[in-house]
Design an enzyme around this catalytic site. Sequence first.
Site, PDB file in Angstrom:
ATOM      1  CG  ASP A 536     -34.949  39.616  21.559  1.00 47.86           C
ATOM      2  OD1 ASP A 536     -34.933  40.239  20.765  1.00 47.86           O
ATOM      3  OD2 ASP A 536     -34.861  40.093  22.834  1.00 47.86           O
ATOM      4  CD  GLU A 616      -1.859  52.700  31.200  1.00 46.30           C
ATOM      5  OE1 GLU A 616      -2.475  51.610  31.953  1.00 46.30           O
ATOM      6  OE2 GLU A 616      -2.237  53.604  31.661  1.00 46.30           O
TER       7      GLU A 616
END
Length: 742
Positions: A536, A616
Amino acid sequence: MSIHVLEQGRLFCLHTKNTTYQMKADTYGYLLHTYYGKRIDDTDYSSQFLMLDRGFSGNPYKVGKFDRSYSLDTLPQEYPGFGTGDFRSTALMVRESTGNKTVELTFHTYEVMDGLYKIKGLPAAYSEDGEGETLVITLRDKVNGLKVLLYYGVLEEEDMIFRSVELWNEGSQKLWLEKAASMNLDLPFFDYDLISFYGRHNMERNVQRRQITYGQMSVGSTRGTSSHQQNPFVILAEEGATEEYGRCYGLAFLYSGSFLIEAEKDQTGLTRVNCGIHPDDFTWKLEVGESLELPQVMLTYCENGFTELSHHFHQTISEHIIRGKWKRRKCPILINNWEATYFDFDGEKLLQIANQANHLGINLFVLDDGWFGERDDDDCALGDWTANTEKLGCTLTELSNKLWKNHMRFGLWFEPEAISEDSDLYRKHPDWAVSAPDRDPALARNQLILDFTRKDVRKYIISSISEILSSKKIHYVKWDMNRSICDKFSNRLPKDRQGEFSHRYVLGLYEVLEKLTSKYPDVLFEGCSGGGGRFDAGMLFYTPQIWCSDNTDPINRLKIQYGTSFCYPPRTMGAHVSASPNHQTGRKTSLKTRAVVAMAGTFGYELNVLQLDEEEQSEIDRQTSFVKSFSDLLFQGKYYRLSSPEEVCTSWEFCDEEQKEALVFAVCYGIEANTRPYHVRVKGLAEDVLYKVIETGWNNEELDTDPIYLPGSVLMHAGLTFPVPKEDGDSFIFHIKAVSKE
Ligand code: DGJ
């Protein structure tokens, strides 16, 4: 001047660049809300209100004998009180010692001040250069002596109004606030949809849109936190409003505790929306002479749909909510060990992961849960904030020094608001845990909550965290919080103040965060509550970024980050590349797609790099170089949602302010054979500038694609077609760069 006061101090017009907010103290002293929308002049708009004698909508005593068309039940109110004939959802309910709950507010005075106002102990928008103006309107209840100050901070350029309320008991008897909203907005005409952001742990901020029909609807939380379930942010949009079209209002609450946002359509078609602390979780005693300041709400209005509305919030949060050194500094690319090891680690293993990550261009190592006390699982030790040197095989300083040798910064996880029953802290201070008298407290993740309303508890937390941070070897703190709060009772509060528990808890939390963040300005604090359970605007005042979700599956994240982006800028959303198959969903996705999605947030990794093969690892190396070379664009570029996750191809864009460069990202999921084209209009470019567009890998040479050259007008109006996805979950990146005209 953005605030105009007319008609002998009774008509108030707040003008921003594109909007006007108007209210009026009428001849009877009631403060009416007269207009909020596109910028208009200072004309008194209340002439447009239809006055009718409506059955069962009564009249104030002083009016009713000669004018039965005047009713508080039908007129748009600025801050409606309970019990005086406005039967719609109320902003203010006050109980007197007699038991009476009727409160009648009338206009008293006003004041205009330079700059934006502050709120003691609570987050509030600020301006660095004195920008902005504040209007304060004072209302009074003449019988019980309640004084209500309505605050309106105005930022003209941002089209933002910041509302809050301060309540004073200037009467001669105690008062109890039973509901005190931070704002109310009455829109007398037109119909609206309510767009809200709902979810659950691991699946936060999904978008819900519903028509505001006759009656009441609401979103809120009584969990003591803003919650995964509903976010304290809503949009009111006219029917059919889209990203680029339609009138809409956005409302974000700068508060991290229980909240309620109500929306209602009344008998006359008026839409009312109010927002504040959840009244089910709030009663506040005001002794004579006492006051209470309420949390702030940010309010904006836009003519042109949700993209513009989001830009207002992104800009305001970045410039006027986020504070400190990290306002302009980017978070280094981090690796967090949680999904790599969970509780199963020692110092050696951590260093191996960190050092390898460092070779791949990662600059911050975050040690998550399990480094302290006897914590090898989530059943114990919360509260015992001393390092488990036996498990680590070294001290935190030694670990940090070893990381530093390789220029790797060090971050630590804390869950300061929690306490385990099986902890030294609990054995010493069982009364510090929140519980209701004579009842067993509810457990969640087998843990309890520390009573942050207590000063001694806050002092302990500040000093135990300070002890660790003062070693000056910690560059980052992850502030986690892993349960909702119930059994709300404090053994330190008197019985007639127990209703204040939840709000006092939030005030306590903010006090601790304020003290720690100002004592350690170089430390980057990232908020977290089981992922995005306390995402928030209030938290962003203290922690410039928040872990967006515990769900790291890139396909689910498309939805989570999409919903979050309506209010919160990407730079605030913690987003990490994790392992495949994903630990939450079991879904396999490519390393590329995982990184593409994480780049729409504060980018990092959360997997064991040692378990990756060479190919990777080399890809991660290229990903981190890519992020670094586009870091400005990703940190402060304008963010556009190009297509939603409801479509097969979700896409978004970052474009720089100068309109010279953009990155467009796309992920396709749920693909069908013999596909129709996935095509979007690029946004935010300059119409007459020529751009080079290239589908890129982690560097321009990686994919063997030829660039195309198109003017901004073509890219924005005719659009850009994505390649055909090769597999479900395939992703694309387009680099768009202005080229000088020959
Ligand atoms: C919940 C957080 O959201 C996770 O990232 C992790 O830190 C765990 N808590 C650790 O307990």
